[in-house]
Design a protein around this motif. Sequence first.
Motif, PDB file in Angstrom:
ATOM      1  N   ASP A   1     -30.371 -11.922  -6.044  1.00 37.31           N
ATOM      2  CA  ASP A   1     -30.723 -11.219  -7.277  1.00 37.31           C
ATOM      3  C   ASP A   1     -30.049  -9.849  -7.257  1.00 37.31           C
ATOM      4  N   PRO A   2     -29.180  -9.553  -8.219  1.00 37.53           N
ATOM      5  CA  PRO A   2     -28.484  -8.257  -8.217  1.00 37.53           C
ATOM      6  C   PRO A   2     -29.425  -7.055  -8.330  1.00 37.53           C
ATOM      7  N   ALA A   3     -30.654  -7.272  -8.772  1.00 33.20           N
ATOM      8  CA  ALA A   3     -31.611  -6.170  -8.888  1.00 33.20           C
ATOM      9  C   ALA A   3     -32.182  -5.767  -7.528  1.00 33.20           C
ATOM     10  N   ALA A   4     -32.062  -6.623  -6.528  1.00 32.27           N
ATOM     11  CA  ALA A   4     -32.663  -6.348  -5.216  1.00 32.27           C
ATOM     12  C   ALA A   4     -31.891  -5.254  -4.481  1.00 32.27           C
ATOM     13  N   ARG A   5     -32.590  -4.179  -4.161  1.00 30.23           N
ATOM     14  CA  ARG A   5     -31.978  -3.054  -3.454  1.00 30.23           C
ATOM     15  C   ARG A   5     -32.455  -2.945  -2.012  1.00 30.23           C
ATOM     16  N   ARG A   6     -33.689  -3.378  -1.778  1.00 26.29           N
ATOM     17  CA  ARG A   6     -34.256  -3.270  -0.427  1.00 26.29           C
ATOM     18  C   ARG A   6     -35.303  -4.355  -0.238  1.00 26.29           C
ATOM     19  N   PHE A   7     -35.539  -4.684   1.029  1.00 23.17           N
ATOM     20  CA  PHE A   7     -36.626  -5.577   1.405  1.00 23.17           C
ATOM     21  C   PHE A   7     -37.711  -4.708   2.013  1.00 23.17           C
ATOM     22  N   ILE A  45     -39.781  -9.225  -6.610  1.00 27.81           N
ATOM     23  CA  ILE A  45     -38.990  -8.009  -6.781  1.00 27.81           C
ATOM     24  C   ILE A  45     -39.667  -7.165  -7.841  1.00 27.81           C
ATOM     25  N   ASP A  46     -39.923  -5.888  -7.505  1.00 27.78           N
ATOM     26  CA  ASP A  46     -40.563  -5.014  -8.479  1.00 27.78           C
ATOM     27  C   ASP A  46     -39.525  -4.272  -9.311  1.00 27.78           C
ATOM     28  N   GLU A  47     -40.006  -3.439 -10.218  1.00 30.14           N
ATOM     29  CA  GLU A  47     -39.119  -2.734 -11.154  1.00 30.14           C
ATOM     30  C   GLU A  47     -38.178  -1.745 -10.471  1.00 30.14           C
ATOM     31  N   SER A  48     -38.482  -1.327  -9.243  1.00 28.64           N
ATOM     32  CA  SER A  48     -37.603  -0.396  -8.531  1.00 28.64           C
ATOM     33  C   SER A  48     -36.521  -1.124  -7.724  1.00 28.64           C
ATOM     34  N   GLY A  49     -36.525  -2.458  -7.760  1.00 27.55           N
ATOM     35  CA  GLY A  49     -35.544  -3.222  -6.998  1.00 27.55           C
ATOM     36  C   GLY A  49     -35.983  -3.523  -5.577  1.00 27.55           C
ATOM     37  N   THR A  50     -37.267  -3.304  -5.296  1.00 27.69           N
ATOM     38  CA  THR A  50     -37.800  -3.592  -3.971  1.00 27.69           C
ATOM     39  C   THR A  50     -38.319  -5.025  -3.931  1.00 27.69           C
ATOM     40  N   ALA A  51     -37.764  -5.810  -3.019  1.00 28.12           N
ATOM     41  CA  ALA A  51     -38.277  -7.165  -2.792  1.00 28.12           C
ATOM     42  C   ALA A  51     -39.430  -7.021  -1.814  1.00 28.12           C
ATOM     43  N   ARG A  52     -40.631  -7.134  -2.322  1.00 30.02           N
ATOM     44  CA  ARG A  52     -41.841  -6.974  -1.512  1.00 30.02           C
ATOM     45  C   ARG A  52     -42.224  -8.334  -0.928  1.00 30.02           C
ATOM     46  N   ILE A  53     -42.081  -8.430   0.380  1.00 25.92           N
ATOM     47  CA  ILE A  53     -42.327  -9.681   1.091  1.00 25.92           C
ATOM     48  C   ILE A  53     -43.702  -9.595   1.736  1.00 25.92           C
TER      49      ILE A  53
END
Length: 167
Positions: free
Chosen positions: A111-117, A74-82
């Motif tokens: 993770d509450p920080a995750a906004r998008r995959f 998960i990056d600082e923008s809340g993107t879970a980069r798979i």
Amino acid sequence: MGMSVTISAAGAQDAENILKLQYLCYQSEAELYGDYTIEPLTQSLDDLRADLSGGHCLVARLGDEVIASVRGRIDESGTARIGKLMVHPRMRRHGLGGRLLDAIETHFAQDPAARRFQLFTGGRSDSNLRLYRSRGYAPVTTSAEGTRLELVTMEKPATSGTYVASA
């Protein structure tokens, strides 16, 4: 009696097996694009170890053999980069890629920080595109990588939940 496939978090001891699997799995992508210099085929063991230590990685095992893997962070923008979703060629078309994708989404969704995959694949990688679309991903951008490869970036909201099969 046959063995069943288990999915678990990868450990540092799995790095060499993951790298060997990666090299095997990405041969078909390299052939499809006529480019054997793609990053999965040139990544060093040290770089892979750094990837593993900086994110989350899952492996699927058949007995002791690593037959599939996926990783992300998960990056600082809340993107879970798979990334690097790979299944041993002899194990493809049995739903294992989908199971791994669901499992890593479930991990990151906690993770509450995750906004998008978000993930990416080659524009000619039809089976990858089909899998990702079936799991709710939509294309958001395309970009050229060199003269032969077009990457399609796909994403979906983390709040959409993971794919649930229906009967």
